[in-house]
Design a protein around this motif. Structure first.
Motif, PDB file in Angstrom:
ATOM      1  N   HIS A 233       0.873  -1.182   0.000  1.00 19.72           N
ATOM      2  CA  HIS A 233       0.000   0.000   0.000  1.00 19.72           C
ATOM      3  C   HIS A 233       0.905   1.224   0.000  1.00 19.72           C
ATOM      4  O   HIS A 233       1.957   1.242   0.651  1.00 19.72           O
ATOM      5  N   SER A 234       0.494   2.253  -0.725  1.00 17.56           N
ATOM      6  CA  SER A 234       1.343   3.431  -0.849  1.00 17.56           C
ATOM      7  C   SER A 234       1.541   4.141   0.488  1.00 17.56           C
ATOM      8  O   SER A 234       2.545   4.831   0.696  1.00 17.56           O
ATOM      9  N   GLU A 235       0.600   4.010   1.438  1.00 21.70           N
ATOM     10  CA  GLU A 235       0.702   4.691   2.725  1.00 21.70           C
ATOM     11  C   GLU A 235       1.250   3.796   3.840  1.00 21.70           C
ATOM     12  O   GLU A 235       1.374   4.247   4.981  1.00 21.70           O
ATOM     13  N   LEU A 236       1.540   2.528   3.537  1.00 23.77           N
ATOM     14  CA  LEU A 236       1.961   1.594   4.580  1.00 23.77           C
ATOM     15  C   LEU A 236       3.373   1.923   5.053  1.00 23.77           C
ATOM     16  O   LEU A 236       4.291   2.082   4.256  1.00 23.77           O
ATOM     17  N   LYS A 237       3.528   2.031   6.393  1.00 23.07           N
ATOM     18  CA  LYS A 237       4.829   2.299   7.015  1.00 23.07           C
ATOM     19  C   LYS A 237       5.277   1.040   7.751  1.00 23.07           C
ATOM     20  O   LYS A 237       4.610   0.569   8.677  1.00 23.07           O
ATOM     21  N   LEU A 238       6.433   0.494   7.334  1.00 28.76           N
ATOM     22  CA  LEU A 238       6.951  -0.732   7.941  1.00 28.76           C
ATOM     23  C   LEU A 238       8.138  -0.481   8.856  1.00 28.76           C
ATOM     24  O   LEU A 238       8.621  -1.419   9.503  1.00 28.76           O
ATOM     25  N   GLU A 239       8.612   0.770   8.921  1.00 31.06           N
ATOM     26  CA  GLU A 239       9.765   1.053   9.769  1.00 31.06           C
ATOM     27  C   GLU A 239       9.417   0.800  11.233  1.00 31.06           C
ATOM     28  O   GLU A 239       8.444   1.331  11.767  1.00 31.06           O
ATOM     29  N   GLY A 240      10.243  -0.018  11.871  1.00 34.60           N
ATOM     30  CA  GLY A 240      10.058  -0.300  13.290  1.00 34.60           C
ATOM     31  C   GLY A 240       9.054  -1.386  13.572  1.00 34.60           C
ATOM     32  O   GLY A 240       8.914  -1.812  14.729  1.00 34.60           O
ATOM     33  N   ALA A 241       8.311  -1.855  12.580  1.00 31.90           N
ATOM     34  CA  ALA A 241       7.307  -2.891  12.808  1.00 31.90           C
ATOM     35  C   ALA A 241       7.953  -4.264  12.701  1.00 31.90           C
ATOM     36  O   ALA A 241       8.907  -4.473  11.952  1.00 31.90           O
TER      37      ALA A 241
ATOM     38  N   ARG B 232      -0.094   3.056  11.353  1.00 30.33           N
ATOM     39  CA  ARG B 232       0.902   2.583  10.396  1.00 30.33           C
ATOM     40  C   ARG B 232       0.446   2.843   8.962  1.00 30.33           C
ATOM     41  O   ARG B 232       1.245   2.820   8.038  1.00 30.33           O
ATOM     42  N   LEU B 233      -0.844   3.110   8.783  1.00 29.63           N
ATOM     43  CA  LEU B 233      -1.386   3.440   7.469  1.00 29.63           C
ATOM     44  C   LEU B 233      -1.612   4.941   7.322  1.00 29.63           C
ATOM     45  O   LEU B 233      -2.228   5.388   6.373  1.00 29.63           O
ATOM     46  N   GLY B 234      -1.110   5.736   8.281  1.00 27.23           N
ATOM     47  CA  GLY B 234      -1.237   7.192   8.188  1.00 27.23           C
ATOM     48  C   GLY B 234      -2.253   7.761   9.147  1.00 27.23           C
ATOM     49  O   GLY B 234      -2.012   8.781   9.791  1.00 27.23           O
TER      50      GLY B 234
ATOM     51  N   THR C  82      -6.361   6.766  11.348  1.00 30.38           N
ATOM     52  CA  THR C  82      -7.470   5.838  11.589  1.00 30.38           C
ATOM     53  C   THR C  82      -8.461   5.862  10.437  1.00 30.38           C
ATOM     54  O   THR C  82      -9.045   4.833  10.076  1.00 30.38           O
ATOM     55  N   GLU C  83      -8.663   7.054   9.837  1.00 31.80           N
ATOM     56  CA  GLU C  83      -9.597   7.154   8.703  1.00 31.80           C
ATOM     57  C   GLU C  83      -9.119   6.288   7.536  1.00 31.80           C
ATOM     58  O   GLU C  83      -9.930   5.620   6.872  1.00 31.80           O
ATOM     59  N   ASN C  84      -7.804   6.277   7.285  1.00 27.61           N
ATOM     60  CA  ASN C  84      -7.280   5.425   6.216  1.00 27.61           C
ATOM     61  C   ASN C  84      -7.506   3.953   6.512  1.00 27.61           C
ATOM     62  O   ASN C  84      -7.808   3.155   5.620  1.00 27.61           O
ATOM     63  N   ALA C  85      -7.354   3.585   7.795  1.00 37.64           N
ATOM     64  CA  ALA C  85      -7.564   2.186   8.174  1.00 37.64           C
ATOM     65  C   ALA C  85      -9.018   1.772   7.973  1.00 37.64           C
ATOM     66  O   ALA C  85      -9.308   0.689   7.455  1.00 37.64           O
ATOM     67  N   VAL C  86      -9.952   2.643   8.395  1.00 36.09           N
ATOM     68  CA  VAL C  86     -11.376   2.337   8.214  1.00 36.09           C
ATOM     69  C   VAL C  86     -11.717   2.288   6.723  1.00 36.09           C
ATOM     70  O   VAL C  86     -12.487   1.432   6.265  1.00 36.09           O
TER      71      VAL C  86
END
Length: 748
Positions: free
Chosen positions: A274-282, A301-303, A305-309
């Protein structure tokens, strides 16, 4: 009294303003319709392009997955052959030369002998028992990867073989010191690609894909594909490849259409890319369901809560779609989603297109059209104003001044009589009038009488033209009615002719001559009639023969009477057709209660002789409906035409396969009744469908092309419609007559 110039100017401006308002309204409506049309066109094109893009992307993405499975099949065969070739005593010295046990109990490749960027590495944890069989399988894996690893490494960053005891042999050019860096507690049995190949988890022994996970030695996110190898019924090893998530993320984020973005996720909700997915530190993968249900750090991690929903909504919509559905609409988010499932891992590749990307260029184009329209309106108004002033306003002012002079008694007026338009004609007439008044005021009455005479003559001429026009229109209408009558009567006369021919054939086959033969036989034996009837062989068969002959004659009479009844009914229908056409020139008749099912049966009976002659099977699917209010004879005329046309369309089909299907149903939502006439005959070509109801258009060699045209007009007069559907030549056709559903009120 003529209006003053001051009063005429506002009148001209008011007229010009009204014209401008009307033209502006037309431009606004044109812009609106253009916007709607462009929006529909752009949306259709964008969605088609979106689906094509996803299909092409899925083909490219799954190519590496399919390639991995093909490579595994090849390596699996090569590894099994190598295991069977090697003898335990042949590999011991070579094993000791390439691998050495370390103080921590592990066995690793000798660093001074192995260049990890170009050669195979190996690692064995301390708990593995290295016996002859294990050493032989380990070296077989080493030999296979040494031979084929670099070739496979062109497309895959990692190729490795896991032995069930825990050892691993691999080719990791991107991690050349992996075998030296891995800790002594490293165990391949803790990884998903190992457990997925165990017989209890993979009884079909198929190639399986893991989700994404963090590789602990290189600290890189990867996904793995693994294929189990069984030798003599025992699970001995598994072949694997790794796909770096960074490469997959790079293609997913950067390879997309303008304004859209791509997502890859697994069926259980694990997010792959996903373009917004952040994996650093996970350390664990992102799960769409868990993040949406427990918002917090996981969702961020997706930017946000609204992006997650939002992602959860896309995931659920994809999961709940129909199996073959590849294009989804998300009106709550104003988006479209095209989705494909990748062969191999079974991941979902979804491309999201915001609605704004579709409407934005359309709105810009609509603004451009509106701006051009407004500019055109202003230019048109300026030109119109100039034209009105020069061509209309100024001549009218001169004519007004001349009128004022004549009213004051001054007949010396000078007008522009050289113009050839209406104003020029008016100026010449006014000039002649003024000259005549000046020459002879006493002749005003005579001029008035002459004017009346000219008006009367003109009126007489107009009346004559009107009478001629009416006669022409009447003849055209009579010709149309005659053509309609001849066409419909021709359909019925075909059935009449067929019934008469059948009656004639039946009459010709009647065994009347047998009666004469029996009579002559009885006359010959009149003197000994009793003896002849009881003793003679022919006499004994005479009474049964007479009984059978009488039965045949009665059957013939019954069939002839039935055919004559059909002729009578057809003749009555000819009269009804004529009455229907006569009523075209009158006010519509009052509708009467009609049982449509019986009316359909009447239409079939009218065509029954032709249907029987042509060996057409009739299938009925008639719903039981209450009587409806409609014009019985017009409806019957339409149905007779449709059945007749269907019969001719079946001539191209083999006699045993000719089928005519008649349906009657009510659509409660539309408040209409539909009567369908379907045949499996010659069908209608796509280029002919738009013209099938035009007058003069026909596919019959001897047709006039009027029946369907008249039927469509009659359907409109009934407040309904006649439509046609055909999938092409040779695939049959369906004509549907829709009538308003007006149930007849039961009589008190």
């Amino acid at each position: 009294m003529s209006p003053s110039p001051s009063s005429r100017a506002p009148l001209a401006r008011s007229t010009l303003l009204k014209m401008g308002v009307r033209i502006g309204a037309i431009i606004a409506l044109s812009t609106l319709f253009s916007f709607l049309h462009m929006l529909h066109t752009v949306r259709t094109k964008a969605l088609a392009q979106l689906q094509q893009h996803v299909a092409e992307r899925s083909e490219r993405e799954q190519a590496i997955f399919v390639l991995a499975e093909d490579n595994h099949a090849f390596l699996k065969k090569a590894l099994e052959e190598r295991i069977r070739e090697l003898e335990p005593e042949d590999v011991s010295a070579r094993f000791d030369r390439l691998f050495a046990r370390r103080p921590d109990g592990t066995v690793r490749s000798r660093p001074e002998l192995v260049d990890g960027e170009r050669e195979v590495q190996g690692f064995i944890p301390p708990m593995v028992v290295i016996d002859d069989g294990f050493r032989s399988r380990f070296m077989a894996a080493h030999d296979v990867l040494t031979r084929y690893g670099r070739a496979i490494g062109v497309r895959f960053t990692t190729t490795y073989i896991n032995l069930t005891e825990g050892g691993i042999v691999g080719f990791w050019p991107w991690a050349p010191t992996w075998a030296q860096q891995v800790g002594p507690d490293f165990s391949i049995t803790d990884y998903e690609d190992y457990t997925l190949t165990l017989p209890r988890n993979n009884p079909q022994r198929q190639t399986v894909w893991t989700g994404i996970y963090l590789e602990t030695v290189s600290n890189v996110w990867i996904a793995s594909v693994s294929t189990p190898l069984d030798v003599d019924g025992h699970h001995v090893a598994s072949i694997g490849n790794d796909v770096l998530l960074d490469e997959l993320m790079h293609r997913t984020v950067n390879d997309h259409l303008p304004g859209v973005y791509n997502i890859i996720f697994r069926e259980d909700g694990q997010l792959i890319a996903h373009s917004e997915l952040k994996l650093e530190g996970a350390t664990t993968p992102y799960n769409i369901l868990r993040a949406a249900e427990q918002p917090g750090d996981e969702a961020h991690r997706l930017g946000s809560t609204e992006n997650a929903v939002h992602l959860r909504g896309i995931f659920e919509r994809v999961k709940n779609r129909e199996p073959e559905q590849t294009l989804l609409a998300l009106p709550e988010y104003g988006e479209y989603v095209a989705v494909m499932r990748l062969k191999g891992p079974g991941w979902y590749l979804a491309t999201v297109l915001p609605e704004s990307m579709v409407s934005r260029p359309t709105i810009a184009a609509a603004r451009y059209v509106l701006l051009i329209g407004i500019l055109s309106l202003l230019v048109e108004l300026v030109i119109m104003s100039r034209v009105l002033q020069q061509q209309v306003s100024h001549p009218l002012k001169k004519l007004t001044r001349a009128t004022d002079k004549v009213a004051a008694g001054d007949f010396q007026v000078a007008l522009d009589t050289a113009r050839q338009d209406e104003l020029g004609q008016l100026a010449r007439a006014f000039q002649r009038m003024a000259d005549g008044v000046q020459r002879r005021e006493g002749a005003l009455r005579q001029a008035h009488e002459g004017l009346e005479q000219r008006v009367e003559e003109r009126t007489h001429e107009l009346k004559e033209v009107h009478v001629q026009w009416m006669q022409t229109a009447r003849r055209a209408g009579m010709a149309e009615i005659a053509t309609n009558v001849l066409h419909n009567v021709g359909n019925v006369l075909n059935s009449v002719y067929t019934s008469i021919q059948l009656a004639r054939d039946r009459t010709a086959r009647m065994r009347v001559d047998h009666v004469g033969r029996v009579t002559r036989m009885l006359e010959e034996h009149q003197s000994d009639l009793t003896t002849f009837l009881t003793g003679d062989v022919r006499g004994r068969h005479l009474m049964p023969f007479l009984d059978k002959l009488g039965e045949n004659l009665r059957e013939d009479r019954t069939e002839i009477v039935s055919l004559l009844d059909d002729v009578s009914r057809y003749t009555e229908h000819i009269g009804d057709i004529v009455k229907v056409q006569q009523n075209y020139a009158r006010l519509p008749r009052l509708h009467e209660p009609v049982d449509l099912a019986l009316l359909v049966e009447d239409a079939l009976r009218i065509n029954s002789a032709g249907l029987t002659r042509h060996q057409v099977k009739v299938a009925r699917n008639l719903a039981s409906l209450p009587p409806v209010l409609t014009d019985k004879h017009k409806t019957l005329m339409i149905l007779v035409n449709l059945v007749s046309n269907a019969r001719y369309a079946l001539d191209t089909v083999a006699p045993g396969e000719r089928l005519l299907t008649v349906t009657l149903e009510q659509a409660f939502t539309d408040r209409v009744v539909r009567i369908g006439i379907h045949d499996n005959g010659m069908g209608i070509a796509p280029e002919m469908r738009p013209r099938v109801f035009q007058s003069g258009v026909t596919t019959h060699a001897d047709g006039l092309g009027f029946g369907l045209h008249a039927s469509a007009l009659a359907a409109q007069e009934l407040g309904g419609a006649l439509t046609v559907h055909s999938e092409g030549t040779g695939r049959g056709a369906t004509f549907i007559l829709e009538l308003p559903y007006h149930p007849a009120q039961p009589r008190a």
